[in-house]
Design a protein around this motif. Structure first.
Motif, PDB file in Angstrom:
ATOM      1  N   THR B  90       0.830  -1.214   0.000  1.00 10.27           N
ATOM      2  CA  THR B  90       0.000   0.000   0.000  1.00 10.27           C
ATOM      3  C   THR B  90       0.863   1.262   0.000  1.00 10.27           C
ATOM      4  O   THR B  90       0.333   2.367  -0.072  1.00 10.27           O
ATOM      5  N   GLY B  91       2.177   1.106   0.149  1.00  6.72           N
ATOM      6  CA  GLY B  91       3.076   2.264   0.107  1.00  6.72           C
ATOM      7  C   GLY B  91       3.504   2.760   1.475  1.00  6.72           C
ATOM      8  O   GLY B  91       4.475   3.506   1.586  1.00  6.72           O
ATOM      9  N   THR B  92       2.765   2.351   2.541  1.00  6.63           N
ATOM     10  CA  THR B  92       3.172   2.740   3.898  1.00  6.63           C
ATOM     11  C   THR B  92       3.007   1.543   4.837  1.00  6.63           C
ATOM     12  O   THR B  92       2.182   0.664   4.602  1.00  6.63           O
ATOM     13  N   LEU B  93       3.793   1.584   5.918  1.00  5.26           N
ATOM     14  CA  LEU B  93       3.700   0.519   6.922  1.00  5.26           C
ATOM     15  C   LEU B  93       2.313   0.540   7.562  1.00  5.26           C
ATOM     16  O   LEU B  93       1.685  -0.506   7.742  1.00  5.26           O
ATOM     17  N   ARG B  94       1.825   1.740   7.868  1.00  3.01           N
ATOM     18  CA  ARG B  94       0.493   1.845   8.466  1.00  3.01           C
ATOM     19  C   ARG B  94      -0.553   1.200   7.556  1.00  3.01           C
ATOM     20  O   ARG B  94      -1.365   0.373   7.993  1.00  3.01           O
ATOM     21  N   GLY B  95      -0.522   1.554   6.294  1.00  2.00           N
ATOM     22  CA  GLY B  95      -1.484   0.999   5.337  1.00  2.00           C
ATOM     23  C   GLY B  95      -1.350  -0.508   5.201  1.00  2.00           C
ATOM     24  O   GLY B  95      -2.358  -1.227   5.128  1.00  2.00           O
ATOM     25  N   ASP B  96      -0.118  -0.977   5.187  1.00  2.00           N
ATOM     26  CA  ASP B  96       0.109  -2.424   5.055  1.00  2.00           C
ATOM     27  C   ASP B  96      -0.417  -3.191   6.272  1.00  2.00           C
ATOM     28  O   ASP B  96      -0.981  -4.276   6.130  1.00  2.00           O
ATOM     29  N   LEU B  97      -0.232  -2.609   7.463  1.00  2.00           N
ATOM     30  CA  LEU B  97      -0.697  -3.309   8.674  1.00  2.00           C
ATOM     31  C   LEU B  97      -2.221  -3.281   8.763  1.00  2.00           C
ATOM     32  O   LEU B  97      -2.842  -4.271   9.156  1.00  2.00           O
ATOM     33  N   VAL B  98      -2.823  -2.156   8.368  1.00  3.76           N
ATOM     34  CA  VAL B  98      -4.288  -2.083   8.342  1.00  3.76           C
ATOM     35  C   VAL B  98      -4.828  -3.128   7.372  1.00  3.76           C
ATOM     36  O   VAL B  98      -5.756  -3.882   7.689  1.00  3.76           O
ATOM     37  N   LEU B 144       6.658 -15.516   9.810  1.00  2.00           N
ATOM     38  CA  LEU B 144       7.869 -15.225   9.034  1.00  2.00           C
ATOM     39  C   LEU B 144       7.462 -14.568   7.715  1.00  2.00           C
ATOM     40  O   LEU B 144       8.054 -13.573   7.274  1.00  2.00           O
ATOM     41  N   HIS B 145       6.444 -15.119   7.098  1.00  2.00           N
ATOM     42  CA  HIS B 145       5.938 -14.594   5.838  1.00  2.00           C
ATOM     43  C   HIS B 145       5.415 -13.160   6.018  1.00  2.00           C
ATOM     44  O   HIS B 145       5.745 -12.258   5.245  1.00  2.00           O
ATOM     45  N   SER B 146       4.644 -12.957   7.075  1.00  2.00           N
ATOM     46  CA  SER B 146       4.032 -11.639   7.298  1.00  2.00           C
ATOM     47  C   SER B 146       5.071 -10.579   7.670  1.00  2.00           C
ATOM     48  O   SER B 146       4.849  -9.383   7.462  1.00  2.00           O
ATOM     49  N   ALA B 147       6.192 -11.011   8.228  1.00  2.00           N
ATOM     50  CA  ALA B 147       7.234 -10.067   8.626  1.00  2.00           C
ATOM     51  C   ALA B 147       7.785  -9.293   7.422  1.00  2.00           C
ATOM     52  O   ALA B 147       8.402  -8.238   7.588  1.00  2.00           O
ATOM     53  N   ARG B 148       7.511  -9.800   6.224  1.00  2.00           N
ATOM     54  CA  ARG B 148       7.905  -9.065   5.010  1.00  2.00           C
ATOM     55  C   ARG B 148       7.337  -7.660   4.988  1.00  2.00           C
ATOM     56  O   ARG B 148       7.922  -6.747   4.420  1.00  2.00           O
ATOM     57  N   ILE B 149       6.172  -7.508   5.579  1.00  2.00           N
ATOM     58  CA  ILE B 149       5.537  -6.187   5.652  1.00  2.00           C
ATOM     59  C   ILE B 149       6.473  -5.202   6.341  1.00  2.00           C
ATOM     60  O   ILE B 149       6.637  -4.062   5.892  1.00  2.00           O
ATOM     61  N   VAL B 150       7.105  -5.653   7.426  1.00  2.00           N
ATOM     62  CA  VAL B 150       7.999  -4.775   8.181  1.00  2.00           C
ATOM     63  C   VAL B 150       9.333  -4.614   7.438  1.00  2.00           C
ATOM     64  O   VAL B 150       9.925  -3.525   7.431  1.00  2.00           O
ATOM     65  N   GLU B 151       9.784  -5.684   6.787  1.00  2.00           N
ATOM     66  CA  GLU B 151      11.040  -5.574   6.011  1.00  2.00           C
ATOM     67  C   GLU B 151      10.880  -4.526   4.905  1.00  2.00           C
ATOM     68  O   GLU B 151      11.792  -3.749   4.630  1.00  2.00           O
ATOM     69  N   ARG B 152       9.708  -4.500   4.298  1.00  2.00           N
ATOM     70  CA  ARG B 152       9.401  -3.517   3.260  1.00  2.00           C
ATOM     71  C   ARG B 152       9.479  -2.105   3.839  1.00  2.00           C
ATOM     72  O   ARG B 152       9.979  -1.181   3.190  1.00  2.00           O
ATOM     73  N   GLY B 157      12.665   3.076   4.668  1.00  2.00           N
ATOM     74  CA  GLY B 157      13.195   4.007   5.667  1.00  2.00           C
ATOM     75  C   GLY B 157      12.146   4.477   6.669  1.00  2.00           C
ATOM     76  O   GLY B 157      12.364   5.441   7.399  1.00  2.00           O
ATOM     77  N   GLU B 158      11.026   3.771   6.749  1.00  3.94           N
ATOM     78  CA  GLU B 158       9.967   4.168   7.696  1.00  3.94           C
ATOM     79  C   GLU B 158      10.296   3.781   9.123  1.00  3.94           C
ATOM     80  O   GLU B 158       9.852   4.422  10.069  1.00  3.94           O
ATOM     81  N   VAL B 159      10.995   2.653   9.270  1.00  3.10           N
ATOM     82  CA  VAL B 159      11.414   2.186  10.601  1.00  3.10           C
ATOM     83  C   VAL B 159      12.889   1.794  10.524  1.00  3.10           C
ATOM     84  O   VAL B 159      13.374   1.405   9.453  1.00  3.10           O
ATOM     85  N   PRO B 160      13.610   1.903  11.669  1.00  4.13           N
ATOM     86  CA  PRO B 160      15.040   1.559  11.667  1.00  4.13           C
ATOM     87  C   PRO B 160      15.265   0.061  11.399  1.00  4.13           C
ATOM     88  O   PRO B 160      14.356  -0.749  11.622  1.00  4.13           O
ATOM     89  N   GLU B 161      16.456  -0.253  10.948  1.00  9.64           N
ATOM     90  CA  GLU B 161      16.833  -1.641  10.652  1.00  9.64           C
ATOM     91  C   GLU B 161      16.614  -2.578  11.837  1.00  9.64           C
ATOM     92  O   GLU B 161      16.255  -3.733  11.663  1.00  9.64           O
ATOM     93  N   GLU B 162      16.863  -2.075  13.043  1.00 11.42           N
ATOM     94  CA  GLU B 162      16.806  -2.951  14.229  1.00 11.42           C
ATOM     95  C   GLU B 162      15.372  -3.187  14.736  1.00 11.42           C
ATOM     96  O   GLU B 162      15.178  -3.859  15.760  1.00 11.42           O
TER      97      GLU B 162
END
Lengths: 208, 208
Positions: B90-98, B144-152, B157-162
């Motif tokens: 969706t272009g944003t982490l917020r949108g992807d999680l919703v 593990l599969h869903s964690a791709r949302i956060v990797e994206r 650059g929306e969230v830090p690497e850690e």
């Protein structure tokens, strides 16, 4: 645990009338004691109103009058343990939430009868409508009770008045349930500080 | 939904050998089709390997070779639906999680066979060790599969690497599970933006 009953009669009819007529809280306790003892000894599998009646030397109709099905009885055994626990004020919202997760949820279920019994109650609520309604009502009541933790933090000025206490408690309880039902209480215990941090402060460095 | 089988024999022994020997993926699909049709028509209560064997005109040993118990078969019916869904960006982490909560979890379960089947799988995992292991493995793989949302989001650059992707996904999935199992999918759907906000940003105005 008190396994001594205040009814020492072998004849079921007499036992039933004597418990039923008096509605003696001690007799309710005696039935709960018998239920708890059976759960401890044999686990969930053989647990039934019939077995509890035999153990408590009470009539089945008496038990059914107070507990319409075995899930209701299991939930009341569970609640007795739960009621013995209060929410000590640790002085901070963070501390209170950590303690809630560690002592009232994960740790309370860990390595004890309570976790097994609660898993069975949740399982029965998935296919039995009456069990589902009982569990919903119990959850609603517990969450209202637990929201006091957040109300205390509002009084301390740690969080604004408009803070969504219900949602905070919901996320904490959801995390605990998920890992109880996956049999991952140890793993969940190790993540308690991180869970509380994320709920209180979100993702560090989030830019959105 | 394909209810036509590629084996048109009435004699069970012949059917069993013909499916078993070929290990034809079409026949596995045929058994899953039969299982799905039975679940749609009769729900969970009467669902059994026996009933699926009759419906698919396959031998029970053939079904047991692929699915050791009914929970394994139910989980595979469930997975077929799940596999058809991808995570659109969706272009944003917020949108992807919703979208994850609305389309992959709550909305996916709402008003469909999937919610009922998944509730039954979770219920069986509470008292059956094999079902519990299956569910644990499935959950680990899905997270593990869903964690791709956060990797994206890290790549954006929306969230830090850690950032703890696993914990974020865990809290989202936990919330969804809790309300599925309480039969509160509608209520949960109404809270999706607040849930995502709390996980991303914490409690507004928290001073701790």
């Amino acid at each position: 645990m008190n396994n001594e009953l205040d009814i020492n009669v072998d004849h079921e009819e007499t036992a039933r009338r004597s418990i039923g007529a008096r509605r003696n809280p001690a007799s309710q306790e005696a039935i709960l004691d018998a239920a708890e003892a059976l759960l401890r000894e044999n686990g969930i599998a053989g647990f039934s109103i019939e077995a509890v009646a035999r153990r408590a030397r009470a009539g089945k109709p008496t038990i059914y009058r107070w507990w319409p099905h075995r899930t209701a009885l299991m939930l009341d055994v569970y609640k007795r343990f739960k009621n013995a626990k209060s929410f000590p004020d640790t002085g901070t919202l963070r501390g209170d939430l950590v303690s809630f997760l560690e002592n009232h949820l994960l740790g309370f279920w860990q390595g004890s009868l309570c976790g097994t019994v609660y898993r069975a109650v949740v399982a029965e609520a998935q296919t039995d409508k009456d069990a589902a309604e009982l569990l919903q009502a119990y959850q609603a009541e517990r969450k209202l009770h637990s929201a006091r933790i957040v109300e205390r933090a509002k009084a301390r000025g740690e969080v604004p008045e408009e803070t969504d206490a219900e949602l905070m408690i919901d996320l904490v309880v959801s995390f605990a349930w998920h890992h109880l039902l996956l049999g991952q209480l140890d793993e969940a215990m190790n993540r308690v500080p991180q869970v509380v941090n994320m709920i209180l402060k979100g993702v560090p460095g989030y830019r959105g």
